[in-house]
Design an enzyme around this catalytic site. Structure first.
Site, PDB file in Angstrom:
ATOM      1  N   SER A 260     -46.314 -62.152  12.438  1.00 24.48           N
ATOM      2  CA  SER A 260     -47.339 -63.205  12.518  1.00 24.48           C
ATOM      3  C   SER A 260     -47.127 -64.306  13.694  1.00 24.48           C
ATOM      4  O   SER A 260     -47.894 -64.846  13.910  1.00 24.48           O
ATOM      5  CB  SER A 260     -47.472 -64.246  11.510  1.00 24.48           C
ATOM      6  OG  SER A 260     -47.617 -63.184  10.238  1.00 24.48           O
TER       7      SER A 260
ATOM      8  N   HIS B 101     -48.089 -55.756   7.658  1.00 24.94           N
ATOM      9  CA  HIS B 101     -48.112 -56.024   6.201  1.00 24.94           C
ATOM     10  C   HIS B 101     -49.068 -54.800   5.738  1.00 24.94           C
ATOM     11  O   HIS B 101     -48.663 -54.507   4.372  1.00 24.94           O
ATOM     12  CB  HIS B 101     -49.057 -57.355   6.255  1.00 24.94           C
ATOM     13  CG  HIS B 101     -48.658 -58.557   6.366  1.00 24.94           C
ATOM     14  ND1 HIS B 101     -48.736 -59.261   7.577  1.00 24.94           N
ATOM     15  CD2 HIS B 101     -47.379 -59.230   5.790  1.00 24.94           C
ATOM     16  CE1 HIS B 101     -47.870 -60.248   7.748  1.00 24.94           C
ATOM     17  NE2 HIS B 101     -47.019 -60.283   6.796  1.00 24.94           N
TER      18      HIS B 101
END
Ligand code: PAF
Length: 284
Positions: A187, A37
């Site tokens: 994630s 990210h």
């Protein structure tokens, strides 16, 4: 860094930035932020003086039995990482803010591109993604929005949506961030056991094997897919798909296609991992 939850506050701040002629970049995320990210944030920063990161676990893109409730929510840690990364605004709306009338009745759906790859196994998923990203575009009205190439199908769908719905937003794809052993950052990697984590890079390695085979002249893509799927299964992966696709239509590639996407999704223990690579063959 400001942390805002209300749509009206975000609009107000962005209006102020516009008055100051600042270019605004948006990085939509579902939180649980990792270095992948942050590479999207850096990409946004290259183009914009003001960077907004949204953190919203979007219920409409999870199917029944998918991991919406279990999806990791780590807003404090995310805020800390974004502050360190120099982001100007974290937008973390509630479900009620994004879906003000409860059950949603207005949808954005991109035809055909959602039929293949992840869309085939996750009906409604890309409709949920396109809808929530449209909402975020309407709220933030950024000049630029950055998405990861790891979610190649999502990126293709959102590019098409932005063009066809005439959003005046430049969509930028950022290269997949990887761990040292090649595993695409996600994630969901946190759900892997130690043994599974050691095995996980095999997914990317199989895509590279497929690329090598195609570069060496293999054109029976269905046979190649089958061979590599069996090999992944032998290593404990439960393969949803491993496909050589046309990089524009995302449909299974034929022997005359030149721009190819080689993509896979497979469950390894609890998490479902995805990865891809692209390949352009010389004409003729
Ligand atoms: O890629 C994601 O994390 C999500 O699909 C997105 C683009 C933030 C929409 O919820």
């Amino acid at each position: 860094m400001e942390r805002l939850h209300a749509v009206a506050e975000v609009r107000e701040r962005v209006t102020q930035w516009r008055r100051e002629s600042r270019a605004v970049g948006l990085v939509p995320t579902m939180g649980n932020l990792h270095d992948g990210h942050l590479s999207l944030v850096r990409e946004a920063r290259r183009h914009c003086e003001r960077v907004v990161v949204s953190v919203f676990v979007n219920p409409t893109q999870f199917g029944p039995g998918e991991d919406f409730d279990a999806y990791p929510r780590t807003l404090e840690a995310d805020a800390e990482r974004l502050r360190e990364a120099g982001v100007e605004m974290l937008f973390a709306p509630t479900v009620e803010a994004m879906y003000p009338l409860g059950a949603n009745r207005t949808w954005v759906e991109v035809d055909a591109l959602g039929d293949h790859l992840c869309g085939a196994d996750r009906p409604g998923h890309f409709r949920g993604v396109a809808t929530v990203v449209s909402k975020l575009f309407n709220i933030v009205q950024p000049d630029v929005a950055v998405f990861g190439e790891k979610d190649f199908q999502q990126l293709a769908i959102l590019r098409r949506m932005a063009t066809e719905l005439l959003f005046p937003i430049r969509i930028i794809g950022a290269p997949t961030a990887r761990e040292a052993d090649g595993l695409a950052m996600s994630s969901r990697n946190g759900f892997l056991t130690e043994t599974e984590r050691a095995r996980a890079p095999l997914l990317q390695q199989h895509l590279q094997d497929a690329r090598r085979a195609v570069e060496q002249g293999e054109r029976d893509f269905r046979a190649l897919e089958k061979r590599l799927t069996v090999s992944l299964a032998d290593h404990g992966f439960e393969v949803d798909y491993l496909t050589v696709a046309n990089a524009d239509t995302l449909a299974p590639a034929g022997p005359d296609d030149r721009d190819l996407l080689i993509a896979a999704a497979a469950r390894l223990g609890k998490p479902r991992l995805i990865d891809n690579l692209t390949l352009s063959l010389p004409a003729g």
